[in-house]
Design a protein around this motif. Structure first.
Motif, PDB file in Angstrom:
ATOM      1  N   THR A  21      11.981  57.436  55.766  1.00  0.00           N
ATOM      2  CA  THR A  21      11.670  58.894  56.220  1.00  0.00           C
ATOM      3  C   THR A  21      10.705  59.404  55.595  1.00  0.00           C
ATOM      4  OG1 THR A  21      14.260  59.289  56.024  1.00  0.00           O
ATOM      5  CG2 THR A  21      13.081  61.006  55.505  1.00  0.00           C
ATOM      6  N   THR A  22       9.684  60.086  56.385  1.00  0.00           N
ATOM      7  CA  THR A  22       8.504  60.712  55.879  1.00  0.00           C
ATOM      8  C   THR A  22       8.751  62.321  56.133  1.00  0.00           C
ATOM      9  OG1 THR A  22       7.315  59.041  56.828  1.00  0.00           O
ATOM     10  CG2 THR A  22       6.012  61.147  56.318  1.00  0.00           C
ATOM     11  N   GLN A  23       9.036  62.662  54.828  1.00  0.00           N
ATOM     12  CA  GLN A  23       9.536  64.457  54.646  1.00  0.00           C
ATOM     13  C   GLN A  23       8.302  65.240  54.284  1.00  0.00           C
ATOM     14  OE1 GLN A  23      13.304  65.289  55.199  1.00  0.00           O
ATOM     15  NE2 GLN A  23      12.467  67.422  55.587  1.00  0.00           N
ATOM     16  N   VAL A  24       7.929  66.003  55.174  1.00  0.00           N
ATOM     17  CA  VAL A  24       6.876  67.006  54.676  1.00  0.00           C
ATOM     18  C   VAL A  24       7.357  68.541  54.854  1.00  0.00           C
ATOM     19  CG1 VAL A  24       4.525  67.628  55.813  1.00  0.00           C
ATOM     20  CG2 VAL A  24       5.595  65.437  56.156  1.00  0.00           C
ATOM     21  N   TYR A  25       6.828  69.084  53.561  1.00  0.00           N
ATOM     22  CA  TYR A  25       7.153  70.371  53.494  1.00  0.00           C
ATOM     23  C   TYR A  25       5.802  71.179  53.494  1.00  0.00           C
ATOM     24  CZ  TYR A  25       9.196  74.616  51.627  1.00  0.00           C
ATOM     25  OH  TYR A  25       9.178  76.139  51.209  1.00  0.00           O
TER      26      TYR A  25
END
Lengths: 259, 450
Positions: free
Chosen positions: B251-255
């Motif tokens: 999972t590559t989670q960007v905020y």
């Protein structure tokens, strides 16, 4: 060079060509004229080997070989070339890679060494110069984002680079303004040689003002109904296809009466 | 069929207990509380079955039932600098961080001359020395409440990369995170956990490479969280070269904050069962987000890309281009979620996904999933699945190019579209080359010349 005998072609079970006979000798330019839907392009595609065109009867003999036995790429390697009416866009493949690959496949078939990048560049620059074509288009993806004129010029450049024995120009004039038409026609004229035969498929006579044919054939409803020299094209221009059609149907009616 | 597979929960619980024993006095820290919460969550969730809508086309039973050994201390001598070299990108100068079986390997890494205040190092080290900014961000973006794999990753936060860019920091050279899986007698699992914090007006490029050194079975369960603050620009690459027997869930989670720009390029070459979850939350105005991906499946590979772009605020643009080539018995899954929240007026979201099936036994399940609650937005999506274009095939053949080669040229062209969007030439060259190797197109000499 090319002997077409009693050629019948169907597309999706519809009969398009209904018995074509055509004989083309080296150095000759033949024009095949006809209204939309008469089967001109079908003839071009059948000679090139498009597999959606079913040859149901007849034969095509090219340089003594049965062309119908060959895949499209084999035909190309034997020296058959078609300039497309709608050249295909191939994003991601550069024009120069595309042409170099095709040329080297043909050279290998002829027992020649493939050209390396440098020699190929030299070869193609020579051809581009001959045709007055800017070499900028070599580094662009094949036909991608090309204008109508650029696409047709690119077809002629390919013809020049691949040096075919038999070239078929499928409605190369369609969609071109007069200036673009002249550039393309000049290019073709520069590629006329005593060994190379050219078949020009066209709807209009105007291209033939620039590429003057030795023979003109008129196609109607899948048959070559009339053949002659360049005067036939002019006659057609004056009379229009309707009058030819009328003549043809009255001949056909008479024939049917006698039967 | 049950909704969850819990057969192996005890294995993970005992692995967790072993981890706890190895933590000297750290068991009361905030991060361990986070781990404990996530483990409890995992124990509750279990691994998903295909009855779970999010996993409908991807059966993870082989992962759920394997008794993976957890490598707490890798044998760093088992990996040489030549092994590392194999996965560096020729000609590309980077800050290199190497990880072996999920653990930082300082002696194989080389990070030099970072700008003042910039950190690029081991998460484990950072947790020991630099806990405050970590506490603010770690585990805050990738939710584990309804995702068993993220829950496991969070329960086993041990090591990975920690990249911190203070305000205005500009890192010229790409930061390359190389995650190598070594050899063990039995199947093993690693949990590379990365955190990227890009401060206001900062700029950096991060490359994550995942690779197996041998053709053995292992499981990489990765989560990367990225916080991209106002006006920051982060370019992210993920090149996946796992072994042909490996499982890879990531999972590559960007905020993202206001006016920031995040660009992701994810290329999947390896792995037997692969699941990628690139997700971007666009939680401020005027920002730009790009998720691009390419996957090449051959043999019995299953490659699943579940992308999510969440437009939470107005005036944001998102771009998405995913392409896949599937040959042999390979299967692909693409699910592209785009949320446009009620607030997110003037959103401009564009999604394209295309798959090319080269064999009769290859398949793809694809689903764009747009959920739009705002009324003044522009959202387009296009999905195509197909074989090679017959017109183009014929065109190439009429120029003397035989059928098989024509097919290879067109396949190459289809896939290289995504590669050509990458800004780093060395990565483009590498991917073009790998594309040729993977598709066994050794005859296309010269096609990758730019």
């Amino acid at each position: 060079m090319l002997e077409i005998k009693n050629l019948h072609v169907e597309v999706e079970n519809t009969k398009i060509l209904k018995g074509i006979d055509l004989s083309v000798k080296p150095g000759e330019v033949h024009a095949i004229m006809g209204p939309n839907g008469s089967g001109k392009s079908t003839l071009a595609q059948a000679i090139s080997g498009r597999d959606t065109y079913d040859v149901t009867n007849g034969e095509i003999i090219y340089l003594g070989k049965d062309l119908l036995d060959m895949e499209p790429d084999e035909r190309a390697r034997e020296g058959v070339f078609m300039a497309f009416q709608y050249p295909v866009e191939i994003p991601g493949v550069t024009n120069s890679y595309f042409l170099k690959t095709g040329l080297n496949e043909i050279r290998k078939h002829q027992g020649l060494e493939p050209l390396d990048a440098m020699d190929f560049l030299k070869h193609i620059k020579e051809k581009a110069k001959l045709l007055d074509i800017n070499t900028d288009m070599l580094n662009r993806s094949v036909n991608e984002g090309f204008s109508g004129g650029e696409k047709k010029r690119n077809e002629i450049l390919q013809m020049a680079v691949l040096e075919p024995k038999l070239a078929i120009l499928d409605e190369t004039d369609s969609g071109l303004d007069i200036d673009a038409l002249r550039i393309v026609a000049d290019g073709v004229n520069r590629l006329r040689t005593k060994d190379r035969a050219i078949i020009v498929v066209t709807h209009y006579q105007r291209l033939l003002n620039y590429i003057v044919p030795d023979h003109v054939h008129i196609m109607l409803e899948g048959k070559l109904v009339k053949s002659g020299d360049k005067k036939l094209a002019m006659e057609l221009e004056e009379k229009g296809y309707d009058q030819i059609k009328e003549e043809y149907s009255s001949v056909k009616a008479k024939l049917e009466e006698t039967v | 069929m049950a909704l969850a597979i819990k057969d192996n929960n005890q294995l993970y619980i005992s692995n967790f207990e072993s981890l706890e024993k190895s933590l000297n006095g750290e068991a009361k820290s905030w991060v361990h509380q986070l781990r404990q919460d996530a483990l409890n969550k995992f124990d509750e969730l279990g691994f998903p079955t295909t009855r779970n809508e999010e996993w409908k086309y991807t059966n993870v039973t082989p992962i759920a039932q394997e008794n993976f050994k957890h490598v707490l201390k890798p044998d760093l001598n088992a990996v040489t600098s030549n092994d590392v070299k194999r996965f560096e990108y020729p000609g590309l100068d980077t800050h290199l961080l190497v990880f072996v079986d999920g653990h930082f390997a300082g002696q194989l890494s080389s990070v030099r001359d970072l700008p003042d205040g910039v950190k690029a190092g081991s998460l484990a080290d950072a947790l020991r020395s630099d806990a405050a900014p970590l506490q603010q961000h770690l585990g805050k973006y990738a939710p584990y409440q309804d995702d068993a794999f993220t829950a496991l990753s969070t329960a086993f936060i041990i090591d990975g990369a920690y990249i911190y860019l203070p305000q205005n920091a500009l890192v010229e050279k790409p930061i390359h995170l190389l995650f190598l899986s070594s050899s063990h007698d039995e199947p093993f699992v690693s949990y590379p956990r990365n955190l990227i914090v890009a401060g206001k007006h900062s700029k950096a490029t991060v490359i994550e490479t995942y690779a197996g050194l041998n053709n053995n079975r292992y499981f990489t369960n990765n989560v990367t969280e990225a916080f991209v603050d106002e006006n920051a620009y982060v370019e992210h690459y993920k090149i996946q070269e796992e072994s042909s027997e490996a499982y890879h869930v990531s999972t590559t989670q960007v905020y993202q904050k206001a006016n920031s720009n995040f660009v992701s390029n994810a290329v999947t070459f390896g792995g037997l069962i692969v699941r990628n979850n690139p997700r971007a939350i666009l939680d401020a105005e005027g920002l730009e987000s790009t998720l691009n991906g390419l996957y090449l499946g051959t043999g019995k590979q299953l490659i699943d890309n579940h992308t999510t772009i969440d437009h939470a605020k107005p005036h944001c643009n998102s771009h998405e281009l995913y392409k896949g080539v599937l040959d042999g018995n390979a299967r692909g899954v693409f699910n592209g979620k785009i949320f446009v929240r009620l607030d997110a007026q003037k959103t401009d979201a564009k999604q394209t996904n295309q798959a090319l099936l080269l064999s009769d036994d290859a398949s793809i399940d694809t689903k764009p999933q747009l959920e739009i609650f705002a009324d003044d937005v522009k959202c387009t999506h296009g999905a195509t699945i197909g074989q090679l274009d017959e017109d183009a095939m014929f065109y190439l053949q009429t120029r003397g190019i035989e059928k098989e080669m024509a097919r290879n040229i067109l396949t190459y062209a289809f896939a290289s579209d995504v590669i050509n969007h990458m800004n780093i030439k060395e990565l483009r060259d590498y991917c073009h080359h790998r594309l040729l190797v993977k598709l066994q197109q050794d005859r296309l000499e010269g096609i990758d010349q730019e």
